[in-house]
Design a protein around this motif. Structure first.
Motif, PDB file in Angstrom:
ATOM      1  N   ASP A  39      -5.661  -3.523  12.099  1.00 18.19           N
ATOM      2  CA  ASP A  39      -5.951  -2.935  13.412  1.00 18.19           C
ATOM      3  C   ASP A  39      -6.276  -1.451  13.352  1.00 18.19           C
ATOM      4  OD1 ASP A  39      -3.488  -2.087  12.663  1.00 18.19           O
ATOM      5  OD2 ASP A  39      -2.519  -2.446  14.604  1.00 18.19           O
ATOM      6  N   GLY A  40      -6.662  -0.954  12.189  1.00 16.10           N
ATOM      7  CA  GLY A  40      -7.040   0.453  12.163  1.00 16.10           C
ATOM      8  C   GLY A  40      -6.881   1.080  10.805  1.00 16.10           C
ATOM      9  N   GLN A  41      -7.016   2.400  10.795  1.00 21.88           N
ATOM     10  CA  GLN A  41      -6.918   3.130   9.543  1.00 21.88           C
ATOM     11  C   GLN A  41      -6.385   4.517   9.834  1.00 21.88           C
ATOM     12  OE1 GLN A  41     -11.069   2.443   9.039  1.00 21.88           O
ATOM     13  NE2 GLN A  41     -11.532   4.618   9.177  1.00 21.88           N
ATOM     14  N   GLU A  42      -5.830   5.138   8.815  1.00 22.51           N
ATOM     15  CA  GLU A  42      -5.128   6.388   9.038  1.00 22.51           C
ATOM     16  C   GLU A  42      -4.998   7.151   7.721  1.00 22.51           C
ATOM     17  OE1 GLU A  42      -1.825   6.800  12.341  1.00 22.51           O
ATOM     18  OE2 GLU A  42      -1.005   5.958  10.506  1.00 22.51           O
ATOM     19  N   TRP A  43      -5.305   8.459   7.769  1.00 21.76           N
ATOM     20  CA  TRP A  43      -4.971   9.306   6.623  1.00 21.76           C
ATOM     21  C   TRP A  43      -3.477   9.541   6.644  1.00 21.76           C
ATOM     22  CZ3 TRP A  43      -7.923  10.095   2.626  1.00 21.76           C
ATOM     23  CH2 TRP A  43      -9.302  10.017   2.765  1.00 21.76           C
ATOM     24  N   ILE A  44      -2.812   9.269   5.531  1.00 17.93           N
ATOM     25  CA  ILE A  44      -1.365   9.447   5.466  1.00 17.93           C
ATOM     26  C   ILE A  44      -1.085  10.929   5.258  1.00 17.93           C
ATOM     27  CG2 ILE A  44       0.739   8.819   4.262  1.00 17.93           C
ATOM     28  CD1 ILE A  44      -0.660   6.563   5.900  1.00 17.93           C
ATOM     29  N   GLY A  45      -0.134  11.427   6.059  1.00 14.08           N
ATOM     30  CA  GLY A  45      -0.035  12.868   6.202  1.00 14.08           C
ATOM     31  C   GLY A  45       0.788  13.621   5.190  1.00 14.08           C
ATOM     32  N   ASN A  46       1.843  13.051   4.666  1.00 19.04           N
ATOM     33  CA  ASN A  46       2.572  13.767   3.616  1.00 19.04           C
ATOM     34  C   ASN A  46       3.303  12.799   2.716  1.00 19.04           C
ATOM     35  OD1 ASN A  46       4.910  12.990   4.835  1.00 19.04           O
ATOM     36  ND2 ASN A  46       5.638  15.034   5.286  1.00 19.04           N
ATOM     37  N   GLN A  47       3.903  13.365   1.687  1.00 23.07           N
ATOM     38  CA  GLN A  47       4.439  12.535   0.620  1.00 23.07           C
ATOM     39  C   GLN A  47       5.648  11.725   1.050  1.00 23.07           C
ATOM     40  OE1 GLN A  47       4.629  15.761   0.960  1.00 23.07           O
ATOM     41  NE2 GLN A  47       6.620  16.515   0.318  1.00 23.07           N
ATOM     42  N   LEU A  48       6.265  12.084   2.136  1.00 21.98           N
ATOM     43  CA  LEU A  48       7.430  11.335   2.588  1.00 21.98           C
ATOM     44  C   LEU A  48       7.029  10.202   3.512  1.00 21.98           C
ATOM     45  CD1 LEU A  48       9.706  14.388   3.220  1.00 21.98           C
ATOM     46  CD2 LEU A  48       9.738  12.847   1.259  1.00 21.98           C
ATOM     47  N   GLU A  49       5.749  10.088   3.769  1.00 21.95           N
ATOM     48  CA  GLU A  49       5.219   9.034   4.614  1.00 21.95           C
ATOM     49  C   GLU A  49       5.845   9.050   6.012  1.00 21.95           C
ATOM     50  OE1 GLU A  49       5.316   5.316   2.531  1.00 21.95           O
ATOM     51  OE2 GLU A  49       4.236   6.127   0.845  1.00 21.95           O
ATOM     52  N   THR A  50       6.216  10.253   6.457  1.00 22.65           N
ATOM     53  CA  THR A  50       6.816  10.351   7.784  1.00 22.65           C
ATOM     54  C   THR A  50       5.846  10.967   8.783  1.00 22.65           C
ATOM     55  OG1 THR A  50       7.753  12.454   7.125  1.00 22.65           O
ATOM     56  CG2 THR A  50       9.193  10.545   7.022  1.00 22.65           C
TER      57      THR A  50
END
Lengths: 77, 154, 154, 77
Positions: free
Chosen positions: C128-139
């Motif tokens: 249902d979509g896509q997203e750049w993951i923002g930091n190494q903690l995946e938070t």
């Protein structure tokens, strides 16, 4: 009868990979003492014992047909 | 068969392949290799010996312990026996887990347990002799058939 | 070249080969793989992007940091970029040291540092979509070009 | 002139991989503000900056020819 297996330095000391003897009714400790005397082995105190491929305490009584292995401190890895 | 004793060189990738899973984000491997120098003493080669059927059972037990402690872990371990030269691979431990911290911890647990309970022994060969190595901490050694004076008085 | 950005599948053994040394008794590897489920959400595939020349420099820096902290360590790291499917290998870190405790610690250090300072980004693709993951903690996640109301008020 | 590189979500927002502009004499912070306004980028606050492939603090002054990269929080590994 029982098969007794030796490994590592114990094999060198015994000069045999295995021996057969009747240990039925003896405890692991009693067998150790017997073998140590017969083969003039030292340091059997620090050696663990396996009965049928599982570690066994010194007071476990050996049954007919059990395979006994003396396990010196291990050094794998 | 995730837990094996091997007589020939270990293919590391094939051990890793056993733990690949869709829900794992991390795989760690530990590769134990034959080191040339130990406390300044030069090793020529090693010989590993195993009580093979029991060793496999104990490796399986370690795998079961890990799966109980670290949820979602998969484990594969292969230990080689026979003559090994310097830099040869003696053992490969592969662990996969969903998250990376577990993969490191579970892998470390495996090697420490191998050094405690798996009936495998190594004999070091140096230029001036040979010796069965006595325990996993490499602090107790048993000279082959030639007890030292100190040993007799222990 | 012990520190690389790869556009194709990583050959794990070739990364390991770079750290083999006669005085190492232990080699650890960390293999980061694409996990299907993260917090119950099903990933279809990932795309990794790197600022390549800087990423290589930062991997080299991590290697230098490790050699300074863990005596006798050798390090090799390859990170893949492009489209990766589930179970594909994104990164391989190999560390060899004389003794095993160091090999685990130094390897763990490498992956944590990668997640701090190496300019590589992953974009998750779901049904249902896509997203750049923002930091190494995946938070922290950055929805692609579609800021949420909450983000505007941050 | 200076080349400015965008990555990850910034590239999507800018619609460009890179742009050229004259940032000589500006600080990193001043350039960030300028670019954020021009491309209506949010969250440049949490973005690090590299000058010539090395992280640079916000008060560093940009020289002619410097290559600037905006580095969103990384997510490799």
């Amino acid at each position: 009868m029982n098969k007794i297996l030796f490994f590592a330095h114990l094999r060198d000391e015994a000069g045999e990979e295995s021996i057969s003897l009747d240990a039925e009714g003896k405890t692991v400790e009693e067998l150790k003492q017997m073998v140590a005397e017969q083969y003039q082995m030292k340091r059997l105190d620090s050696v663990m014992t396996a009965i049928n491929e599982e570690f066994a305490p010194g007071d476990e009584v050996i049954k007919a047909g059990d395979v006994i292995a003396f396990i010196p401190p291990v050094s794998g890895g | 068969m995730n837990f094996e004793i091997a007589k020939d060189a270990i293919d590391i990738q094939s051990v890793i392949d056993k733990v690949v899973q869709r829900d794992a984000g991390a795989i760690t491997t530990f590769i134990g290799t034959v080191r040339e120098l130990t406390k300044g003493k030069k090793t020529l080669y090693l010989v590993y010996e195993a009580y093979e059927p029991m060793a496999v059972k104990k490796l399986e037990q370690i795998g079961a312990e890990i799966k109980e402690r670290w949820e979602g872990a998969e484990v594969a371990i292969t230990h080689r026996v026979g003559k090994l030269d310097i830099t040869d691979v003696a053992v490969v431990i592969a662990v996969s887990t969903p998250h990376r911290a577990d993969a490191y911890e579970a892998n470390r647990y495996a090697i420490e347990r191998i050094k405690e309970i798996v009936p495998i022994w190594k004999k070091e060969h140096w230029e001036d002799g040979q010796e069965w190595i006595g325990n996993q901490l490499e602090t107790v050694a048993y000279p082959t058939g030639k007890p030292e004076e100190a040993d007799l008085n222990e």
